[in-house]
Motif scaffolding. Structure first.
Motif, PDB file in Angstrom:
ATOM      1  N   GLU A  23       0.533  -1.166   0.364  1.00  0.00           N
ATOM      2  CA  GLU A  23      -0.372  -0.502   0.143  1.00  0.00           C
ATOM      3  C   GLU A  23       0.814   1.058   0.074  1.00  0.00           C
ATOM      4  OE1 GLU A  23      -3.293  -0.051   2.814  1.00  0.00           O
ATOM      5  OE2 GLU A  23      -3.911  -1.396   2.225  1.00  0.00           O
ATOM      6  N   LYS A  24       1.756   1.524   0.468  1.00  0.00           N
ATOM      7  CA  LYS A  24       3.076   2.403   0.841  1.00  0.00           C
ATOM      8  C   LYS A  24       3.304   2.269  -0.702  1.00  0.00           C
ATOM      9  CE  LYS A  24       7.123   1.957   1.970  1.00  0.00           C
ATOM     10  NZ  LYS A  24       8.664   1.846   2.422  1.00  0.00           N
ATOM     11  N   GLU A  25       4.106   1.340  -1.310  1.00  0.00           N
ATOM     12  CA  GLU A  25       4.344   1.771  -2.957  1.00  0.00           C
ATOM     13  C   GLU A  25       3.205   2.453  -4.015  1.00  0.00           C
ATOM     14  OE1 GLU A  25       7.751   1.970  -3.178  1.00  0.00           O
ATOM     15  OE2 GLU A  25       8.467   1.169  -1.060  1.00  0.00           O
ATOM     16  N   ALA A  26       2.388   1.366  -3.577  1.00  0.00           N
ATOM     17  CA  ALA A  26       0.918   1.614  -4.637  1.00  0.00           C
ATOM     18  C   ALA A  26       0.686   3.550  -4.338  1.00  0.00           C
ATOM     19  CB  ALA A  26      -0.314   1.015  -4.222  1.00  0.00           C
ATOM     20  N   TYR A  27       0.526   4.057  -2.931  1.00  0.00           N
ATOM     21  CA  TYR A  27       0.412   5.813  -2.401  1.00  0.00           C
ATOM     22  C   TYR A  27       1.904   6.621  -3.068  1.00  0.00           C
ATOM     23  CZ  TYR A  27       0.968  10.144  -0.592  1.00  0.00           C
ATOM     24  OH  TYR A  27       0.757  11.094  -0.490  1.00  0.00           O
ATOM     25  N   LYS A  28       3.168   6.074  -3.592  1.00  0.00           N
ATOM     26  CA  LYS A  28       4.060   6.614  -3.944  1.00  0.00           C
ATOM     27  C   LYS A  28       4.475   6.539  -4.892  1.00  0.00           C
ATOM     28  CE  LYS A  28       8.231   5.637  -1.846  1.00  0.00           C
ATOM     29  NZ  LYS A  28       9.430   4.659  -1.636  1.00  0.00           N
ATOM     30  N   ALA A  29       4.034   5.745  -5.812  1.00  0.00           N
ATOM     31  CA  ALA A  29       3.266   5.726  -7.120  1.00  0.00           C
ATOM     32  C   ALA A  29       2.424   6.011  -8.132  1.00  0.00           C
ATOM     33  CB  ALA A  29       3.283   4.468  -7.891  1.00  0.00           C
ATOM     34  N   LEU A  30       1.483   6.586  -7.290  1.00  0.00           N
ATOM     35  CA  LEU A  30       0.051   7.191  -7.429  1.00  0.00           C
ATOM     36  C   LEU A  30       0.680   8.329  -7.016  1.00  0.00           C
ATOM     37  CD1 LEU A  30      -2.263   7.477  -7.767  1.00  0.00           C
ATOM     38  CD2 LEU A  30      -3.085   7.735  -5.512  1.00  0.00           C
ATOM     39  N   ARG A  31       1.770   9.510  -6.641  1.00  0.00           N
ATOM     40  CA  ARG A  31       1.940  10.335  -6.365  1.00  0.00           C
ATOM     41  C   ARG A  31       2.221  10.770  -8.134  1.00  0.00           C
ATOM     42  NH1 ARG A  31       5.484  12.114  -1.986  1.00  0.00           N
ATOM     43  NH2 ARG A  31       6.897  10.234  -2.600  1.00  0.00           N
ATOM     44  N   PHE A  32       2.809  10.086  -8.773  1.00  0.00           N
ATOM     45  CA  PHE A  32       3.726  10.620  -9.883  1.00  0.00           C
ATOM     46  C   PHE A  32       2.917  10.260 -10.908  1.00  0.00           C
ATOM     47  CE2 PHE A  32       7.577   9.389  -7.281  1.00  0.00           C
ATOM     48  CZ  PHE A  32       8.002  11.329  -6.828  1.00  0.00           C
ATOM     49  N   PHE A  33       1.685   9.745 -10.946  1.00  0.00           N
ATOM     50  CA  PHE A  33       0.742   9.362 -12.262  1.00  0.00           C
ATOM     51  C   PHE A  33       0.043  10.506 -13.097  1.00  0.00           C
ATOM     52  CE2 PHE A  33      -1.441   4.731 -10.959  1.00  0.00           C
ATOM     53  CZ  PHE A  33       0.113   4.441 -11.052  1.00  0.00           C
ATOM     54  N   SER A  34       0.126  10.967 -14.119  1.00  0.00           N
ATOM     55  CA  SER A  34      -0.338  12.259 -15.096  1.00  0.00           C
ATOM     56  C   SER A  34      -2.228  11.407 -14.919  1.00  0.00           C
ATOM     57  CB  SER A  34      -0.032  11.367 -16.350  1.00  0.00           C
ATOM     58  OG  SER A  34       1.562  11.208 -15.937  1.00  0.00           O
ATOM     59  N   LYS A  35      -2.109  12.484 -15.003  1.00  0.00           N
ATOM     60  CA  LYS A  35      -3.653  12.872 -15.272  1.00  0.00           C
ATOM     61  C   LYS A  35      -4.089  12.701 -16.948  1.00  0.00           C
ATOM     62  CE  LYS A  35      -4.797  15.932 -10.752  1.00  0.00           C
ATOM     63  NZ  LYS A  35      -5.030  16.940 -10.084  1.00  0.00           N
ATOM     64  N   THR A  36      -5.248  12.274 -16.665  1.00  0.00           N
ATOM     65  CA  THR A  36      -5.228  11.304 -18.821  1.00  0.00           C
ATOM     66  C   THR A  36      -6.916  11.506 -17.963  1.00  0.00           C
ATOM     67  OG1 THR A  36      -4.971   9.042 -17.885  1.00  0.00           O
ATOM     68  CG2 THR A  36      -3.669   9.532 -18.971  1.00  0.00           C
ATOM     69  N   SER A  37      -7.708  11.772 -19.855  1.00  0.00           N
ATOM     70  CA  SER A  37      -8.617  11.614 -19.383  1.00  0.00           C
ATOM     71  C   SER A  37      -9.065  10.685 -20.815  1.00  0.00           C
ATOM     72  CB  SER A  37      -9.847  12.847 -20.240  1.00  0.00           C
ATOM     73  OG  SER A  37      -8.763  13.265 -21.449  1.00  0.00           O
TER      74      SER A  37
ATOM     75  N   GLU B 180      -1.505  -4.377  -8.920  1.00  0.00           N
ATOM     76  CA  GLU B 180      -1.539  -3.542 -10.514  1.00  0.00           C
ATOM     77  C   GLU B 180      -0.546  -2.827 -11.102  1.00  0.00           C
ATOM     78  OE1 GLU B 180      -3.123  -1.173  -6.902  1.00  0.00           O
ATOM     79  OE2 GLU B 180      -2.992  -3.295  -7.180  1.00  0.00           O
ATOM     80  N   MET B 181       0.275  -2.591 -10.029  1.00  0.00           N
ATOM     81  CA  MET B 181       1.446  -2.572  -9.705  1.00  0.00           C
ATOM     82  C   MET B 181       2.869  -3.185 -11.241  1.00  0.00           C
ATOM     83  SD  MET B 181       4.326  -0.062 -10.705  1.00  0.00           S
ATOM     84  CE  MET B 181       3.848   1.925  -9.868  1.00  0.00           C
ATOM     85  N   ARG B 182       2.644  -4.658 -10.079  1.00  0.00           N
ATOM     86  CA  ARG B 182       3.584  -5.967 -11.064  1.00  0.00           C
ATOM     87  C   ARG B 182       2.863  -6.048 -11.929  1.00  0.00           C
ATOM     88  NH1 ARG B 182       3.066  -7.764  -5.718  1.00  0.00           N
ATOM     89  NH2 ARG B 182       1.560  -9.234  -6.568  1.00  0.00           N
ATOM     90  N   HIS B 183       1.723  -6.010 -12.904  1.00  0.00           N
ATOM     91  CA  HIS B 183       1.365  -6.121 -13.478  1.00  0.00           C
ATOM     92  C   HIS B 183       1.610  -5.126 -14.534  1.00  0.00           C
ATOM     93  CE1 HIS B 183      -1.003  -9.065 -12.750  1.00  0.00           C
ATOM     94  NE2 HIS B 183      -1.872  -8.774 -11.688  1.00  0.00           N
ATOM     95  N   ASP B 184       1.779  -3.861 -14.126  1.00  0.00           N
ATOM     96  CA  ASP B 184       1.843  -2.613 -15.345  1.00  0.00           C
ATOM     97  C   ASP B 184       3.268  -3.057 -15.882  1.00  0.00           C
ATOM     98  OD1 ASP B 184      -0.395  -1.454 -14.543  1.00  0.00           O
ATOM     99  OD2 ASP B 184       0.186   0.272 -12.544  1.00  0.00           O
ATOM    100  N   ILE B 185       3.704  -3.695 -14.976  1.00  0.00           N
ATOM    101  CA  ILE B 185       5.666  -3.365 -15.422  1.00  0.00           C
ATOM    102  C   ILE B 185       5.630  -4.486 -16.532  1.00  0.00           C
ATOM    103  CG2 ILE B 185       7.625  -4.439 -14.420  1.00  0.00           C
ATOM    104  CD1 ILE B 185       6.578  -2.468 -11.803  1.00  0.00           C
ATOM    105  N   LYS B 186       5.272  -5.539 -15.627  1.00  0.00           N
ATOM    106  CA  LYS B 186       5.169  -6.643 -16.437  1.00  0.00           C
ATOM    107  C   LYS B 186       4.576  -6.014 -18.332  1.00  0.00           C
ATOM    108  CE  LYS B 186       4.670 -10.633 -13.980  1.00  0.00           C
ATOM    109  NZ  LYS B 186       3.706 -12.005 -13.998  1.00  0.00           N
TER     110      LYS B 186
ATOM    111  N   LEU C 265       5.440   6.129 -18.291  1.00  0.00           N
ATOM    112  CA  LEU C 265       7.140   6.938 -18.164  1.00  0.00           C
ATOM    113  C   LEU C 265       7.085   7.148 -16.893  1.00  0.00           C
ATOM    114  CD1 LEU C 265       7.330   9.685 -20.953  1.00  0.00           C
ATOM    115  CD2 LEU C 265       8.274   8.439 -20.541  1.00  0.00           C
ATOM    116  N   ASP C 266       5.642   7.766 -16.420  1.00  0.00           N
ATOM    117  CA  ASP C 266       5.000   7.469 -15.022  1.00  0.00           C
ATOM    118  C   ASP C 266       5.962   6.600 -13.884  1.00  0.00           C
ATOM    119  OD1 ASP C 266       3.524   9.442 -15.769  1.00  0.00           O
ATOM    120  OD2 ASP C 266       1.844   8.101 -15.512  1.00  0.00           O
ATOM    121  N   ILE C 267       5.477   5.046 -14.493  1.00  0.00           N
ATOM    122  CA  ILE C 267       6.384   4.424 -14.043  1.00  0.00           C
ATOM    123  C   ILE C 267       8.051   4.577 -13.738  1.00  0.00           C
ATOM    124  CG2 ILE C 267       6.687   1.752 -13.497  1.00  0.00           C
ATOM    125  CD1 ILE C 267       4.373   1.514 -15.039  1.00  0.00           C
ATOM    126  N   GLN C 268       9.144   5.471 -15.152  1.00  0.00           N
ATOM    127  CA  GLN C 268       9.767   5.333 -14.703  1.00  0.00           C
ATOM    128  C   GLN C 268      10.440   6.325 -13.432  1.00  0.00           C
ATOM    129  OE1 GLN C 268      11.629   6.526 -18.863  1.00  0.00           O
ATOM    130  NE2 GLN C 268       9.708   5.177 -19.749  1.00  0.00           N
TER     131      GLN C 268
END
Length: 488
Positions: A175-189, A287-293, A264-267
């Motif tokens: 949950e900590k890592e999911a939150y940290k990653a969320l801070r760098f997510f781009s807002k998309t529509s 969900e992050m593991r699936h993103d990276i794969k 790029l968000d993940i990078q």
């Protein structure tokens, strides 16, 4: 005055608020605290946060040793220890308060304390490792990194900075890592429908959750990630066939852009984990593991790509070159200025560079512009609260972070009689900013009238007022009026 003659009146440090405190507000904004979680305020003072959280429909309780000593200290999903550590003069009691609050937190402990840049400098008496104020309260003013180190070493954790003086401490690593990653997510529509085919229209309601998922993650779901999965698979057989119907009605390039931005968000996220103990693969959220794969094939490959970008920032001239090449923001001789809304659309190198600053302090509340200094290793956050409404807003404050020392400097411009102001606001934002055209039209009129020629004198409120007077011009809203003529 000797410490033995000072009587600390700790309860007088409690603040009567009319709104939610900043730490609790941020927890709600980040969905850390929500209707599915319980809340407990450890050292709640007058109980304002307890009542306001309850008024939102959340389960809420609190305890205070002075104002509510008879209430039970009970476990909760989210526990708030807001501005408590800095008012306890006894170091062992301070430590025990932190440990007890942590023991009550099932999911997240919010820790907030006064940081040094906000400390008053007058009428203070040294006391222990802090000072006594004129109200006979104790205050321990922390440096931002000092506070993190104290939390981490006391609780054996990795506290996550949210804002100056505010940290979230997670019980669960994923949950900590999911939150940290969320801070760098781009807002998309979600891309709009361009060719409403009959097959798409027939299944649009069924396809909408799939479109929403792709907009958020930049990829197709795997088994178990979509709420209407069974219904969708029964009709289309697999997610790829279902998405093919979406692509017939929308622009595929827009979906590709979402996927690219997400990679790029993940990078950016992974590059910044290099400074800490990078989480193992199994400590990442599923969900992050699936993103990276989906984007990189393997965790090792993703980390290598991210680290290559991070390490390149240490080479001379790389940041300056990236700023000079940037198609976003306003370039000056020594810096690149970008509106906070445009950060996620910038080159990954500059996003990682900015992340080197924000990883230390979290979010700077109300920051409007980010200044990338091309001559020094520093990032500045500039606050222009009237950016959208004032055609030439005044600078209210700045927070500067030295990336070599992580030293934070705060400058207040709010009470200056002649503060710096902005011109050409459209240069700081992207063309999709909702006021971009309005800003552009104003600048066009000002250029036509010759108002922006004297750059050395129009950068302050008084200088700009003098320029307008000399040209017989008034600006109301984002419209220009010539005296005796009207709008031009």
């Amino acid at each position: 005055m000797s410490e033995s003659y000072v009587e600390i009146e700790r309860h007088r440090a409690a603040i009567f608020r009319i709104d939610l405190s900043r730490p609790v507000r941020l927890a709600i904004e980040w969905s850390i605290l929500n209707k599915d979680t319980t809340f407990f305020d450890y050292g709640c003072g007058y109980g304002g946060d307890v009542d306001r959280v309850a008024n939102l429909g959340y389960t809420s309780a609190g305890w205070d040793p002075y104002y509510f000593p008879d209430r039970d200290r009970i476990p909760a999903d989210i526990v708030n220890l807001g501005y408590i550590l800095n008012v306890i003069e006894d170091t062992e009691e301070r430590r025990q308060a932190l440990l007890e609050a942590w023991s009550l937190a099932r999911k997240v402990l919010i820790v907030a304390a006064q940081v040094l840049i906000n400390a008053p400098s007058r009428n203070l008496i040294p006391y222990g490792d802090g000072v006594v104020t004129r109200h006979n309260t104790f205050q321990k003013y922390y440096q931002q990194e000092e506070l993190k180190k104290y939390i981490d070493e006391t609780l054996n954790v990795d506290a996550v900075p949210v804002a100056l003086g505010i940290y979230f401490v997670f019980q669960d690593e994923a949950e900590k890592e999911a939150y940290k990653a969320l801070r760098f997510f781009s807002k998309t529509s979600t891309p709009r429908v361009r060719i409403p085919t009959k097959r798409f229209e027939d299944y649009q309601d069924m396809l909408q959750p799939l479109m929403d998922f792709y907009t958020k993650r930049g990829r197709l779901p795997v088994k178990g990630e979509l709420e209407n999965e069974q219904e969708l698979l029964k009709e289309f057989g697999n997610f790829r066939r279902a998405f093919a119907v979406v692509l017939q009605a929308t622009d595929e390039e827009e979906w590709d852009a979402i996927a690219y931005r997400r990679s790029l968000d993940i990078q950016v996220y992974l590059a910044l984990t290099h400074f800490e103990s990078r989480p193992s693969w199994h400590k990442l959220a599923p969900e992050m593991r699936h993103d990276i794969k989906a984007f990189f094939g393997s965790y090792e490959e993703a980390c290598e790509v991210a680290d290559a970008k991070l390490f390149s920032l240490g080479k001379p001239g790389v940041v300056k070159a990236a700023c000079e090449k940037s198609k976003i923001g306003k370039r000056t001789r020594g810096a690149l200025y970008v509106h906070v809304s445009a950060l996620c659309e910038m080159d990954a190198l500059l996003r990682i560079y900015e992340g080197c600053a924000s990883r230390t302090i979290g979010r700077v509340d109300d920051a409007t512009l980010i200044k990338f200094d091309t001559e020094k290793s520093q990032i500045s956050y500039l606050l222009y609260p009237e950016f959208d409404t004032d055609p030439h807003p005044a600078l209210k404050a700045s927070v500067v972070i030295d990336l070599k020392t992580l030293y934070i400097t705060h400058r207040d411009y709010a009470n200056r009689a002649n503060p710096p102001i902005l011109h050409r606001k459209e240069t700081f934002v992207t063309p999709n900013y909702y006021l971009y055209e309005e800003f552009s039209q104003l600048t066009k009129k000002e250029v036509e009238l010759g108002l922006l020629k004297d750059k050395s004198n129009i950068g302050t409120r008084d200088g700009w007022a003098k320029c307008l007077a000399e040209h017989g011009v008034e600006i109301r809203g984002h419209r220009v009026y010539q005296l005796g003529i009207g709008e031009v």
